[in-house]
Motif scaffolding. Structure first.
Motif, PDB file in Angstrom:
ATOM      1  N   MET A 184      49.913  16.210  -0.642  1.00 13.51           N
ATOM      2  CA  MET A 184      48.576  16.002  -0.088  1.00 13.51           C
ATOM      3  C   MET A 184      47.540  16.476  -1.102  1.00 13.51           C
ATOM      4  O   MET A 184      47.687  17.557  -1.653  1.00 13.51           O
ATOM      5  CB  MET A 184      48.453  16.827   1.200  1.00 13.51           C
ATOM      6  CG  MET A 184      47.411  16.349   2.164  1.00 13.51           C
ATOM      7  SD  MET A 184      47.201  17.484   3.564  1.00 13.51           S
ATOM      8  CE  MET A 184      48.738  17.251   4.466  1.00 13.51           C
TER       9      MET A 184
ATOM     10  N   GLY B 136      43.941  13.446  16.499  1.00 12.51           N
ATOM     11  CA  GLY B 136      45.270  14.012  16.721  1.00 12.51           C
ATOM     12  C   GLY B 136      45.992  14.259  15.405  1.00 12.51           C
ATOM     13  O   GLY B 136      46.892  15.085  15.312  1.00 12.51           O
ATOM     14  N   GLY B 137      45.604  13.494  14.386  1.00 14.87           N
ATOM     15  CA  GLY B 137      46.171  13.678  13.050  1.00 14.87           C
ATOM     16  C   GLY B 137      47.553  13.079  12.861  1.00 14.87           C
ATOM     17  O   GLY B 137      48.141  13.239  11.794  1.00 14.87           O
ATOM     18  N   HIS B 138      48.083  12.382  13.862  1.00 20.93           N
ATOM     19  CA  HIS B 138      49.462  11.929  13.733  1.00 20.93           C
ATOM     20  C   HIS B 138      49.620  10.602  12.993  1.00 20.93           C
ATOM     21  O   HIS B 138      50.736  10.136  12.794  1.00 20.93           O
ATOM     22  CB  HIS B 138      50.160  11.939  15.091  1.00 20.93           C
ATOM     23  CG  HIS B 138      50.732  13.300  15.364  1.00 20.93           C
ATOM     24  ND1 HIS B 138      49.961  14.433  15.256  1.00 20.93           N
ATOM     25  CD2 HIS B 138      51.982  13.725  15.659  1.00 20.93           C
ATOM     26  CE1 HIS B 138      50.727  15.482  15.501  1.00 20.93           C
ATOM     27  NE2 HIS B 138      51.952  15.084  15.744  1.00 20.93           N
TER      28      HIS B 138
ATOM     29  N   ILE C 260      47.476  12.603   8.973  1.00 22.67           N
ATOM     30  CA  ILE C 260      48.182  13.626   8.176  1.00 22.67           C
ATOM     31  C   ILE C 260      49.408  13.014   7.466  1.00 22.67           C
ATOM     32  O   ILE C 260      49.582  13.245   6.267  1.00 22.67           O
ATOM     33  CB  ILE C 260      48.497  14.879   9.027  1.00 22.67           C
ATOM     34  CG1 ILE C 260      47.169  15.565   9.386  1.00 22.67           C
ATOM     35  CG2 ILE C 260      49.406  15.852   8.271  1.00 22.67           C
ATOM     36  CD1 ILE C 260      47.299  16.759  10.311  1.00 22.67           C
ATOM     37  N   PRO C 261      50.233  12.215   8.161  1.00 19.18           N
ATOM     38  CA  PRO C 261      51.326  11.555   7.418  1.00 19.18           C
ATOM     39  C   PRO C 261      50.834  10.693   6.252  1.00 19.18           C
ATOM     40  O   PRO C 261      51.440  10.698   5.175  1.00 19.18           O
ATOM     41  CB  PRO C 261      52.011  10.701   8.489  1.00 19.18           C
ATOM     42  CG  PRO C 261      51.745  11.419   9.771  1.00 19.18           C
ATOM     43  CD  PRO C 261      50.365  11.999   9.612  1.00 19.18           C
TER      44      PRO C 261
ATOM     45  N   LYS D  78      49.984  13.050   3.521  1.00 10.51           N
ATOM     46  CA  LYS D  78      51.182  13.654   2.919  1.00 10.51           C
ATOM     47  C   LYS D  78      51.851  12.690   1.948  1.00 10.51           C
ATOM     48  O   LYS D  78      52.382  13.092   0.923  1.00 10.51           O
ATOM     49  CB  LYS D  78      52.167  14.071   4.017  1.00 10.51           C
ATOM     50  CG  LYS D  78      51.744  15.360   4.712  1.00 10.51           C
ATOM     51  CD  LYS D  78      52.426  15.534   6.046  1.00 10.51           C
ATOM     52  CE  LYS D  78      53.857  15.993   5.899  1.00 10.51           C
ATOM     53  NZ  LYS D  78      54.447  16.281   7.226  1.00 10.51           N
TER      54      LYS D  78
END
Lengths: 264, 158
Positions: A1, A30-32, A35-36, A39
């Motif tokens: 990241m 929610g970042g789901h 964030i992936p 990353k």
């Protein structure tokens, strides 16, 4: 990241100002998905604006003939809400099919719609019910909102605050799940509200969720699987990948549409 | 570096972290709570499940700064130190709900959350459905399912 600056506004207005000031900023709900993506370094926003400490963006409310859901409402809340189950059970079913329990604890309706992943479930419901997206600036009709894969009508400094779903007389969602990811290989949402009949497809379109107008026309006579018996969808403009060819997805659309009509 | 503060297993903790630090990294590397595992790092396997304000989440898909001011429970905090195992841990031991043990912390944390949401009487179908986000590559799930059903019942009144 890659590195980013992190902001935690407490009002929508602050969030809008931060967005306006940082052209590289992304909202963190929610970042789901976000964030992936970060990353994997598929995305590297210079700033994250965390929406989680803003009050009043979450909640489910029945307002007349509409179900109004706050943008930060988690999938798990929609899936288990007694209000949703009674007013629009197809929507609760759909929310309960997203990801897995832990993912549903974090993922939000506003985040899913703004992200507009071509395999996400919510775009099918938004389009399939003719919902209205309410933002920090205006109201956007579902048919005007989705603008192709990961693209929406949202302006750079515009934030979804609520989604309003009109109650349908009949509605159902059927999904053929990609077993590893849980995303829809194909998902079909059908609804009938007075003369408004909608058949919306996710997972299959190369440009994201879309409506099958030929099916909708055929269903005007009778909202039943029989009305579209033998009808097919052309494979042109559909996704093909290692999980399924465009032809296979086209076949699934017709099958799942009939199943959804039978379940509605 | 920003400071982050939260309560982990009943203890208040504060640390300066790189903004990119994931909650699971914070737990494992800053706090040395290595019971929470990283299996896939892509939100699918569930080895990293912890409770954030009482709710099961995948700590590999949550930034540490997102847990600011929150209460985190990891596998280490489930039972009192030096006391008996938590009923769900005991059920996993009793029913041998593991082989290599890598997925076990996440399984147990998911199972406890399952009881919170679904109650103490869990049938096999419910348990298998609810384990959608927890992968075990050893057991074939059979004993995990048995352990969760027994653990859920044992948690009643515990």
């Amino acid at each position: 990241m890659y590195a980013f600056t992190y902001h935690r506004p407490t009002t929508v207005r602050q969030a809008v100002n931060l967005l306006a000031k940082n052209s590289e900023a992304k909202l963190l709900a929610g970042g789901h998905s976000l964030i992936p993506v970060m990353k994997l370094r598929l995305g590297s926003p210079g700033a994250l604006i965390d929406m989680n400490k803003i009050e009043g963006l979450s909640g489910i409310e029945l307002k007349g003939r509409s179900l109004v859901i706050g943008a930060m409402t988690r999938h798990g809340e929609v899936a288990t809400s007694q209000v949703v189950k009674e007013a629009l059970p197809a929507l609760a079913d759909l929310a309960g099919m997203i990801g897995d329990p832990a993912v549903r604890h974090r993922g939000t309706i506003g985040g899913a719609i703004a992200h507009n992943d071509p395999s996400a479930d919510y775009p099918a419901a938004v389009l399939g019910l003719g919902a209205t997206i309410i933002t920090s600036k205006r109201r956007i009709e579902a048919d005007e909102f989705f603008k192709g894969m990961f693209e929406t009508a949202l302006e750079p400094d515009e934030i979804i605050t609520k989604v309003s779903f009109p109650l349908a007389k009949k509605a159902a969602y059927q999904k053929f799940k990609q077993p590893a990811s849980g995303f829809a290989l194909v998902g079909v949402f059908v609804s009938k509200r007075g003369a408004d009949i909608r058949v919306a497809v996710t997972g299959a379109g190369a440009s994201g969720a879309f409506r099958v107008t030929a099916f909708e026309e055929a269903l005007k006579k009778r909202f039943s699987p029989k009305s579209i018996e033998g009808m097919t969808v052309p494979a042109t403009g559909l996704n093909g990948d290692i999980h399924g060819s465009a032809e296979y997805r086209a076949h699934l659309i017709a099958v799942l549409a009939r199943r959804a009509l039978a379940a509605a | 570096m920003p400071a982050v503060s939260m309560t982990v297993n009943g203890k208040a903790v504060t640390a300066d972290v790189d903004i990119r630090t994931l909650l699971v990294q914070f737990l494992r590397e800053n706090l040395r709570l290595t019971g929470t595992h990283v299996g896939c790092d892509t939100s699918q396997c569930g080895a990293c499940v912890v409770h954030l304000d009482g709710i099961a989440v995948k700590s590999c898909t949550t930034l540490a700064v997102q847990a600011e001011g929150c209460t985190v429970l990891t596998i280490e905090g489930l039972a009192a130190p030096n006391g008996p195992l938590h009923p769900m841990q005991e059920a996993f031991r009793e029913h041998h709900g593991l082989q290599c043990g890598f997925c076990t912390p996440g399984m147990v944390m998911t199972a406890v959350d399952m009881v919170r949401r679904k109650g103490n009487e869990l049938d096999e179908k419910t348990i298998r459905h609810e384990l959608d986000g927890n992968l075990c590559r050893c057991t074939g799930y059979h004993n995990i399912v048995k352990a969760i059903a027994a653990g859920a019942r044992a948690m009643k009144g515990a």
